[in-house]
Design a protein around this motif. Sequence first.
Motif, PDB file in Angstrom:
ATOM      1  N   ARG A  58     -26.855  -3.476  -6.515  1.00 38.76           N
ATOM      2  CA  ARG A  58     -25.754  -3.330  -5.559  1.00 38.76           C
ATOM      3  C   ARG A  58     -24.192  -3.232  -6.023  1.00 38.76           C
ATOM      4  NH1 ARG A  58     -29.158  -6.832  -2.833  1.00 38.76           N
ATOM      5  NH2 ARG A  58     -27.815  -8.510  -2.930  1.00 38.76           N
ATOM      6  N   TRP A  68     -19.260   3.923  -3.086  1.00 31.28           N
ATOM      7  CA  TRP A  68     -19.831   4.020  -1.626  1.00 31.28           C
ATOM      8  C   TRP A  68     -19.611   5.006  -0.722  1.00 31.28           C
ATOM      9  CZ3 TRP A  68     -23.843   1.374  -1.550  1.00 31.28           C
ATOM     10  CH2 TRP A  68     -24.076   0.349  -2.232  1.00 31.28           C
ATOM     11  N   VAL A  71     -22.004   7.719  -1.644  1.00 30.85           N
ATOM     12  CA  VAL A  71     -23.262   7.214  -1.033  1.00 30.85           C
ATOM     13  C   VAL A  71     -23.381   7.510   0.547  1.00 30.85           C
ATOM     14  CG1 VAL A  71     -24.712   5.338  -0.772  1.00 30.85           C
ATOM     15  CG2 VAL A  71     -23.732   5.710  -2.778  1.00 30.85           C
ATOM     16  N   PHE A  72     -22.416   7.053   1.188  1.00 27.83           N
ATOM     17  CA  PHE A  72     -22.340   7.207   2.778  1.00 27.83           C
ATOM     18  C   PHE A  72     -22.157   8.657   3.005  1.00 27.83           C
ATOM     19  CE2 PHE A  72     -20.931   2.678   2.765  1.00 27.83           C
ATOM     20  CZ  PHE A  72     -22.353   2.136   3.218  1.00 27.83           C
ATOM     21  N   GLY A  74     -23.188  11.265   1.219  1.00 35.27           N
ATOM     22  CA  GLY A  74     -24.655  11.869   1.101  1.00 35.27           C
ATOM     23  C   GLY A  74     -25.751  11.575   2.053  1.00 35.27           C
ATOM     24  N   LEU A  75     -25.658  10.384   2.436  1.00 36.42           N
ATOM     25  CA  LEU A  75     -26.645   9.934   3.546  1.00 36.42           C
ATOM     26  C   LEU A  75     -26.179  10.630   4.799  1.00 36.42           C
ATOM     27  CD1 LEU A  75     -27.015   6.094   2.650  1.00 36.42           C
ATOM     28  CD2 LEU A  75     -28.796   7.825   2.241  1.00 36.42           C
ATOM     29  N   GLY A  76     -24.871  10.679   5.175  1.00 37.55           N
ATOM     30  CA  GLY A  76     -24.400  11.209   6.279  1.00 37.55           C
ATOM     31  C   GLY A  76     -24.912  12.758   6.229  1.00 37.55           C
ATOM     32  N   LEU A  78     -27.497  14.142   4.567  1.00 32.90           N
ATOM     33  CA  LEU A  78     -28.669  14.167   4.441  1.00 32.90           C
ATOM     34  C   LEU A  78     -29.366  14.160   5.977  1.00 32.90           C
ATOM     35  CD1 LEU A  78     -31.388  14.080   3.007  1.00 32.90           C
ATOM     36  CD2 LEU A  78     -31.464  11.568   2.911  1.00 32.90           C
ATOM     37  N   PHE A  79     -28.821  13.066   6.732  1.00 36.95           N
ATOM     38  CA  PHE A  79     -29.176  12.958   8.180  1.00 36.95           C
ATOM     39  C   PHE A  79     -28.648  14.155   8.983  1.00 36.95           C
ATOM     40  CE2 PHE A  79     -27.572  11.721  12.364  1.00 36.95           C
ATOM     41  CZ  PHE A  79     -28.425  11.235  13.046  1.00 36.95           C
ATOM     42  N   SER A  82     -31.282  17.042   8.147  1.00 38.51           N
ATOM     43  CA  SER A  82     -32.571  16.672   8.840  1.00 38.51           C
ATOM     44  C   SER A  82     -32.629  16.682  10.216  1.00 38.51           C
ATOM     45  CB  SER A  82     -33.191  15.221   8.475  1.00 38.51           C
ATOM     46  OG  SER A  82     -32.923  14.861   7.216  1.00 38.51           O
TER      47      SER A  82
END
Length: 198
Positions: A58, A68, A71-72, A74-76, A78-79, A82
């Motif tokens: 971490r 970070w 990362v956020f 990329g996650l956004g 991906l969300f 999806s």
Amino acid sequence: MRTVVNRVLLGLIGLLLLAVGVSVLIGGLDLQRHWSFTMPSSWPFTGPDDVLLTARDRTRYRSDGWWWPVVFAGLGALFLGSLWWLIAQFRTRRQRQVRVDSGDGQGALLRGRALEGVLAAESEAYEGVGWAHAVLVGRRGAPEARLVLGLAPHATPGEVVAALDTAVLERARTSAGLAALPAEARLRAVKHRPSRVS
């Protein structure tokens, strides 16, 4: 979008998420100790105190200001991807309008439901067809027909399909001025309620 590839991808993603969920459940509930079984040494979660990211993982990139946010982001992404995929599963490709060649170079738009109704009604008019349902899919200038026909017990499927192609679909192609009207027909048996004879 509901193709074989789509279903295979959904199945693989589902299996991956199931495997991750089971591994977290086994570790989080400490099932290895309660049920007296061992997991491979490479298993990521072996007890309720295990974490997905260690303190070292971490804080490794804490000094890098880009880590970070990437990362956020990329996650956004991906969300959102999806969510779009989920919505696409329920979106219909039903054709609302069909472009008809009127012969004057202008063309006209025909309601898709009107053509669907004509296809269903003309299909039901044939001997042996108890009921029919038609849906138009595809693009406005190149529609495709999906038909479901309920056949009576005395009907001959080959004859019904031949009549469907040579009469019903041909008439629809000609009247709408379409170069082609590909069709897929699904044949089902008409179910009759049993009746008592006295």
